[in-house]
Design a protein around this motif. Structure first.
Motif, short mmCIF file in Angstrom:
data_model
loop_
_atom_site.label_atom_id
_atom_site.label_comp_id
_atom_site.label_asym_id
_atom_site.label_seq_id
_atom_site.Cartn_x
_atom_site.Cartn_y
_atom_site.Cartn_z
N ASN A 195 0.53 11.39 -10.14
CA ASN A 195 -0.52 12.39 -9.94
C ASN A 195 -0.37 12.98 -8.54
OD1 ASN A 195 -2.90 13.87 -9.66
ND2 ASN A 195 -4.10 12.42 -10.87
N PRO A 196 0.50 13.97 -8.37
CA PRO A 196 0.79 14.52 -7.04
C PRO A 196 -0.44 15.01 -6.28
CG PRO A 196 2.37 15.32 -8.65
CD PRO A 196 1.32 14.63 -9.42
N GLU A 197 -1.34 15.70 -6.99
CA GLU A 197 -2.51 16.26 -6.31
C GLU A 197 -3.41 15.15 -5.76
OE1 GLU A 197 -6.25 19.31 -7.17
OE2 GLU A 197 -4.67 19.02 -8.67
N GLN A 198 -3.63 14.12 -6.57
CA GLN A 198 -4.45 12.99 -6.12
C GLN A 198 -3.76 12.27 -4.97
OE1 GLN A 198 -5.16 10.01 -9.08
NE2 GLN A 198 -6.64 8.88 -7.84
N ALA A 199 -2.43 12.15 -5.05
CA ALA A 199 -1.68 11.47 -4.00
C ALA A 199 -1.79 12.20 -2.67
CB ALA A 199 -0.21 11.35 -4.41
N LEU A 200 -1.80 13.54 -2.72
CA LEU A 200 -1.94 14.32 -1.49
C LEU A 200 -3.26 14.00 -0.80
CD1 LEU A 200 -0.97 16.54 0.41
CD2 LEU A 200 -1.99 18.23 -1.13
N HIS A 201 -4.36 13.93 -1.57
CA HIS A 201 -5.65 13.61 -0.99
C HIS A 201 -5.68 12.18 -0.44
CE1 HIS A 201 -6.84 17.19 -3.27
NE2 HIS A 201 -7.94 17.23 -2.54
N LYS A 202 -5.11 11.24 -1.19
CA LYS A 202 -5.11 9.84 -0.75
C LYS A 202 -4.25 9.65 0.48
CE LYS A 202 -7.82 7.95 -3.82
NZ LYS A 202 -9.10 7.31 -3.41
N ALA A 203 -3.07 10.29 0.51
CA ALA A 203 -2.18 10.15 1.66
C ALA A 203 -2.83 10.75 2.91
CB ALA A 203 -0.84 10.84 1.38
N ALA A 204 -3.51 11.90 2.74
CA ALA A 204 -4.20 12.52 3.86
C ALA A 204 -5.33 11.60 4.36
CB ALA A 204 -4.77 13.88 3.46
N GLN A 205 -6.02 10.95 3.42
CA GLN A 205 -7.09 10.02 3.81
C GLN A 205 -6.53 8.83 4.57
OE1 GLN A 205 -9.64 8.67 0.58
NE2 GLN A 205 -10.08 6.77 1.66
N GLN A 206 -5.38 8.31 4.11
CA GLN A 206 -4.77 7.19 4.80
C GLN A 206 -4.31 7.58 6.20
OE1 GLN A 206 -4.46 4.01 4.01
NE2 GLN A 206 -5.52 4.22 2.06
N PHE A 207 -3.79 8.80 6.32
CA PHE A 207 -3.37 9.26 7.65
C PHE A 207 -4.57 9.35 8.58
CE2 PHE A 207 -2.41 12.38 10.88
CZ PHE A 207 -1.14 11.99 11.29
N GLU A 208 -5.70 9.85 8.06
CA GLU A 208 -6.91 9.93 8.88
C GLU A 208 -7.37 8.53 9.29
OE1 GLU A 208 -11.52 11.18 8.15
OE2 GLU A 208 -9.99 12.69 7.64
N ALA A 209 -7.27 7.57 8.38
CA ALA A 209 -7.66 6.19 8.69
C ALA A 209 -6.79 5.61 9.80
CB ALA A 209 -7.57 5.32 7.43
N SER A 217 0.82 -1.21 0.00
CA SER A 217 0.00 0.00 0.00
C SER A 217 0.85 1.25 0.00
CB SER A 217 -0.92 0.00 1.22
OG SER A 217 -1.84 -1.07 1.16
N ILE A 218 1.95 1.25 0.77
CA ILE A 218 2.85 2.40 0.81
C ILE A 218 3.49 2.63 -0.56
CG2 ILE A 218 4.98 3.31 1.80
CD1 ILE A 218 2.71 3.48 3.69
N ASP A 219 3.90 1.52 -1.21
CA ASP A 219 4.49 1.64 -2.55
C ASP A 219 3.49 2.23 -3.54
OD1 ASP A 219 6.86 0.63 -1.66
OD2 ASP A 219 6.48 -1.44 -2.32
N ASP A 220 2.22 1.81 -3.43
CA ASP A 220 1.19 2.36 -4.32
C ASP A 220 1.03 3.86 -4.11
OD1 ASP A 220 0.77 -0.12 -5.39
OD2 ASP A 220 -1.01 -0.57 -4.16
N LEU A 221 1.11 4.30 -2.86
CA LEU A 221 0.99 5.73 -2.57
C LEU A 221 2.17 6.51 -3.15
CD1 LEU A 221 -0.30 5.73 1.11
CD2 LEU A 221 -1.46 6.73 -0.84
N HIS A 222 3.38 5.94 -3.01
CA HIS A 222 4.56 6.60 -3.57
C HIS A 222 4.48 6.67 -5.10
CE1 HIS A 222 7.13 7.45 -0.18
NE2 HIS A 222 6.88 6.25 0.34
N LEU A 223 3.98 5.60 -5.71
CA LEU A 223 3.84 5.58 -7.16
C LEU A 223 2.82 6.63 -7.61
CD1 LEU A 223 4.50 4.26 -9.88
CD2 LEU A 223 2.68 2.59 -9.43
N MET A 224 1.72 6.75 -6.88
CA MET A 224 0.71 7.75 -7.20
C MET A 224 1.27 9.16 -7.05
SD MET A 224 -3.05 8.34 -5.49
CE MET A 224 -3.56 6.67 -5.86
N ALA A 225 2.15 9.36 -6.05
CA ALA A 225 2.74 10.69 -5.83
C ALA A 225 3.56 11.13 -7.03
CB ALA A 225 3.60 10.67 -4.58
N LYS A 226 4.18 10.18 -7.73
CA LYS A 226 4.98 10.51 -8.91
C LYS A 226 4.10 10.78 -10.13
CE LYS A 226 8.94 7.75 -7.35
NZ LYS A 226 9.81 6.59 -7.65
#
Length: 335
Positions: free
Chosen positions: A28-42, A17-26
């Motif tokens: 689509n940075p904007e989408q990755a920011l929202h997803k990472a924030a959601q994961q942190f909230e979870a 899951s962490i690797d998927d987030l890092h890949l998304m950050a490369k």
């Protein structure tokens, strides 16, 4: 076309899951920011659930290592499900980090998402199992926060991103409190200032500004020994001719331009109305303040007070002008 991985149903507690987030950050940075924030909230919600579980007695007939293991699995899925709707933490993260991002390089979105990911990685550091069956690997399969020790690791890892979104909120809160205090101060004293203005001709907001300077908007008002107010907002001292109540307090006086602390005796009143009335009488009866009564603009009033020797602070006029030009006084009608 490259498709970003779907991680909306996965809790970021494993390497995949962490690797998927890092890949998304490369990609689509904007989408990755929202997803990472959601994961942190979870993960945050999962920590809350775990804390509540730990506070619940575990001496029931159905409590065992196996039930605790499946309870952890359920709580993590529940946290992930709730985070898709959100409780506001992810939105605050995105909003505050985006605010900082707008003043930085375009690539900052990647680093902002990575900042949250580093916090998630810190939370997910595997803990060493000290008790239980030697073959029990549930800690590695479903890692959770190990009380306050790993919480501190997460806090340390988040320092850079925390400052980015917490500091602006704190600053805004302090500014709001300061503005509310000044507004309350003006509303409370304006009727007395208007009465004094009728007898002196000095605009009411000039007197309110001086009262704010002398008392720190009421926060540092001179008080009696029992902490009750002296109602002396203008720092008027009690000389030999004063026959009323007095109060002694430490004040700062400037001697040859150098500040010195000393105990002085000040006049004390029974109300703010009496305090403003005595201030007006002081200006009317003392010839050295005669020109101040003719002041029609704030600069003349402030400089006139300093030249007349109202205060020993060499920057008294400068400080008073700053208050007269403050938002609290500029945005009000004093007719």
């Amino acid at each position: 076309m490259m498709i970003s991985p779907d991680i909306s149903s996965k809790l970021a507690v494993d390497a995949k899951s962490i690797d998927d987030l890092h890949l998304m950050a490369k990609r689509n940075p904007e989408q990755a920011l929202h997803k990472a924030a959601q994961q942190f909230e979870a993960l945050f919600m999962n920590m809350l659930l775990k804390s509540m579980r730990e506070a619940t007695p575990k001496d029931g007939i159905f409590d065992s290592q196996q039930t605790q293991f499946f309870t952890q699995m359920y709580d993590q899925q529940l946290a992930q499900h709730l985070s898709t709707k959100g409780i506001g933490i992810a939105d605050i993260l995105v909003k505050q980090l985006s605010r900082v991002e707008s003043s930085l390089e375009p690539q900052t979105s990647i680093s902002q998402a990575d900042a949250i990911l580093s916090s998630i990685n810190a939370i997910n550091q595997p803990s060493v199992k000290k008790n239980g069956h030697p073959n029990d690997i549930s800690e590695q399969l479903w890692p959770v926060m190990n009380s306050s020790k790993q919480a501190m690791i997460a806090v340390d890892a988040m320092k850079s991103s925390e400052q980015a979104f917490v500091a602006p909120i704190q600053i805004e809160s302090q500014q709001t409190k300061a503005f509310n205090r000044s507004t309350d101060f003006i509303n409370m004293l304006l009727p007395h200032a208007k009465t004094a203005s009728q007898s002196t001709g000095i605009p009411s907001h000039f007197m309110l500004a001086q009262a704010a300077l002398e008392s720190g908007w009421g926060k540092h008002e001179i008080r009696r020994a029992d902490s009750s107010p002296s109602y002396n907002l203008f720092g008027i001292k009690a000389g030999a001719s004063w026959k009323g109540d007095t109060v002694e307090t430490v004040t700062t006086e400037y001697i040859n331009g150098a500040p010195q602390k000393m105990v002085e005796k000040f006049r004390a009143y029974s109300s703010y109305a009496e305090g403003f009335s005595d201030y007006a009488r002081l200006l009317l009866d003392n010839p050295r303040y005669a020109k101040i009564l003719e002041s029609t603009d704030s600069v003349t009033f402030a400089n006139g007070l300093q030249r007349a020797g109202y205060a020993t602070d060499p920057k008294y006029a400068e400080k008073l002008i700053r208050i007269l030009n403050s938002e609290a006084l500029q945005n009000r009608e004093f007719i």
